[in-house]
Design an enzyme around this catalytic site. Structure first.
Site, PDB file in Angstrom:
ATOM      1  N   GLU A   1     -38.580  36.717 -43.812  1.00  0.00           N
ATOM      2  CA  GLU A   1     -38.623  36.253 -45.206  1.00  0.00           C
ATOM      3  C   GLU A   1     -38.848  37.475 -46.105  1.00  0.00           C
ATOM      4  O   GLU A   1     -39.967  37.955 -46.249  1.00  0.00           O
ATOM      5  CB  GLU A   1     -39.755  35.243 -45.418  1.00  0.00           C
TER       6      GLU A   1
ATOM      7  N   ASP B   1     -42.392  34.749 -41.280  1.00  0.00           N
ATOM      8  CA  ASP B   1     -42.898  34.489 -42.631  1.00  0.00           C
ATOM      9  C   ASP B   1     -43.342  35.783 -43.328  1.00  0.00           C
ATOM     10  O   ASP B   1     -43.741  36.737 -42.676  1.00  0.00           O
ATOM     11  CB  ASP B   1     -44.104  33.539 -42.494  1.00  0.00           C
TER      12      ASP B   1
END
Ligand code: CA
Length: 625
Positions: A366, A337
């Protein structure tokens, strides 16, 4: 503000030792405060034989430590400022699988702790994922509720479940396991669930990005054993699982923050400073140190304290956690993330550690930047970032292509700068990427507008057909977002909760059930069938998985490109205009090896002449086998 902060500090210094969810406060049968040890067990024969044990219990930091073990020795003992912690660094290089004893001696008393080094098993795992796969992103709380009895779990801070957009809805691992046959039949090969680890937060805990214990799957999802079962069931079907990991931040109710080892475990001295989200500053050659530092060390939001990965103990804790899940649950890859918000060098070492342990692994970060220059600098081997600043991250997310797929198909293509011409232009810049085959490509995800922002857009079926064709046949590792295959529509204007609406058929009372196919609207059925047809065809297709990509500048408003591997050519011809086109084929000879091909969408044989007639927004996927 200061007042309330100080009150909060006072409050939690007491609560951390008494709250029912704080493991340190759990009492053993003898009435002693329970000792939390992380990781709870480990394995012998790991590539990195150094093991960090984090011990957490009142005043455990004052203990003397000795071992009773075969081939395990103490490298070092670290005593953080907070005496409720002890970090034990063990050397396991010559240690066979065993259960050994750790003796903790304090004030004349000895507590003995059994610790297990397990045998590594030989199950297929850490397979990685690549362009031969199609990833399906889903949000477990919103997917399928397989066990309504765990929707609310006693002792956790959020004590309600409802169908409100930001409430817990009740989806879980039992539901995900039940849906594996649906996903397998659809043709996806790999499941990426948003984080499953416990989020014991007072509200909005459903999304999973505020982890309060890195080693526990949320009991509302079914706990650790349900996770292992889910992955085993996926593997039985030849499918893979990607674990969503969150190292930039955790939830403010995480014991590591509430009763933190010391203030250096979190950025900005463990005090909330907002990040600007301006992560382009990190790789900007003109960027100021102030901007770089704030983007990286500022907190995502106040309830998500920003972990300091530069602290070697934090780094080791997080890295071991990744290895633990890979070894324990058998995951095949990782999605990390908010990647650029974490420390770049520390995360580079994390990638190296994972790939040293699991050479076939794949990790996607990400990397939410809206230009290819920015995204590319986060990929391993980037020439722009330079050798001594390599991120070591194998796969990055193609956010710029997502933006284009969501806008270019709303335009009528001309031969220069509109519609498909913008996609051609973008793909023609792929030299900026160290490895364009390792781009995760997608139409939308759980944080963006859905591909169909409003229902009327979903009804323009050519828009989705063209976007999905591009997604599944251009370079990269395609990812679908749950419900793409059902023409689900939503936009961020309605809030994140609505982007994450329930999967039809996952919850009791649903009149539409996509899992069984009951009650689907004609649009849903058509979209599902189209998606399934392409996914099933794509599976095992070498030209798409490994083939070269060759494309042509737009002509007659039509985009032509081809994927070629030994013995197989797939050529896509796409009309980006609202007119019928009579396309001269002469200039495409190098990607039309035969005069006859199988057209994939219509499943018919096509004979190619001097020209090809395309209906408005038509697509030909020509498979020359
Ligand atoms: Ca449930």
């Amino acid at each position: 503000m200061w007042h309330s902060l100080r009150l909060f500090t006072l409050f939690f210094s007491v609560v951390a030792l008494t709250s029912s969810s704080s493991a340190a406060s759990r009492r053993s049968k003898s009435g002693e405060p329970a000792l939390k040890v992380q990781p709870a067990f480990w394995w012998s024969g790991m590539h990195d034989a150094s093991l960090q044990l984090l011990l957490h219990a009142p005043e455990v930091g004052r203990s003397e430590v000795t071992l009773d073990a075969h081939g395990v020795s103490i490298d070092s003992i670290v005593r953080p400022t907070n005496t409720n912690y002890l970090l034990l660094y063990l050397q396991t290089k010559h240690a066979p699988a065993q259960t050994f004893s750790i003796h903790l001696r304090k004030a004349g008393k000895v507590k003995t702790l059994p610790y297990e080094l397990r045998q590594r098993d030989q199950k297929t795992r850490a397979q990685g994922f690549d362009a031969s796969d199609v990833v399906y992103l889903l949000m477990p709380d919103r997917f399928v509720n397989g066990d309504p009895s765990n929707d609310v779990v006693k002792g956790l801070k959020e004590q309600t479940a409802s169908q409100e957009p930001n409430a817990r809805h009740g989806g879980d691992l039992a539901g995900m396991t039940k849906a594996l046959d649906y996903l397998n039949d659809l043709g996806v090969t790999t499941v990426w669930p948003t984080p499953l680890q416990v989020n014991d937060m007072p509200s909005t805990s459903y999304h999973g990005y505020a982890i309060t214990d890195y080693y526990e799957i949320d009991p509302r999802f079914g706990g650790n054993e349900a996770y292992v079962r889910f992955i085993d069931e996926a593997h039985k079907r030849g499918m893979k699982v990607i674990q969503d990991m969150v190292f930039n931040h955790c939830g403010s109710e995480n014991f590591l923050f509430r009763d933190r080892p010391d203030d250096d475990w979190f950025n900005c001295g463990s005090r909330y400073v907002q990040t600007s989200y301006r992560i382009s500053a990190v790789t900007d050659i003109h960027g100021s140190e102030a901007d770089k530092t704030n983007a990286r060390d500022g907190w995502f939001v106040e309830v998500m304290p920003d972990l300091n990965q530069r602290n070697p103990h934090v780094w080791k804790y997080l890295t071991q956690n990744s290895i633990w899940w890979t070894e324990y649950a058998g995951i095949d890859g990782i999605r990390q993330d908010t990647y650029p918000y974490a420390d770049r060098q520390a995360m580079a070492r994390w990638n190296q550690a994972l790939l040293a342990e699991y050479p076939h692994f794949n990790i996607v970060g990400e990397t939410w930047l809206n230009h290819n220059v920015g995204v590319s600098q986060w990929q391993k081997g980037s020439k722009l970032a330079g050798q001594d600043n390599d991120s070591e991250l194998p796969t990055v997310m193609d956010f710029p292509l997502m933006g284009l797929l969501n806008s270019a198909l709303d335009e009528e293509t001309n031969d220069w700068d509109k519609g498909l011409a913008r996609i051609y232009e973008y793909i023609s810049q792929d030299a900026v990427y160290a490895d364009p085959t390792h781009l995760l490509t997608f139409l939308s995800n759980h944080d963006t507008d859905r591909f169909a922002r409003v229902p009327i857009q979903a009804s323009v079926t050519t828009r989705y057909r063209q976007a999905l064709t591009l997604l599944l046949t251009l370079r990269g590792i395609p990812q679908l977002y749950v419900g793409d295959e059902l023409a689900m529509a939503a936009n961020k204007g309605g809030g994140d909760g609505l982007l994450r609406a329930n999967f039809p058929g996952g919850f009791s009372g649903d009149t539409i059930n996509a899992l069984s196919g009951e009650g689907l609207t004609p649009l849903m059925r058509e979209t599902h069938d189209f998606t399934r047809r392409l996914l099933q065809w794509r599976r095992g297709n070498d030209a798409i998985s490994r083939g070269t990509l060759r494309h042509y500048a737009i002509n007659h408003g039509t985009y032509v490109y081809s994927r070629q591997a030994e013995g197989r050519t797939v050529t896509v011809i796409m009309n980006g205009t609202n007119q019928e086109v009579e396309l001269p084929l002469g200039r495409y000879a190098e990607v039309l090896p035969e005069s006859v091909a199988r057209e994939v969408i219509t499943d018919r044989t096509v004979s190619l002449g001097d020209t090809l007639r395309l209906a408005p927004r038509d697509i030909f996927i020509l498979d020359f086998q």
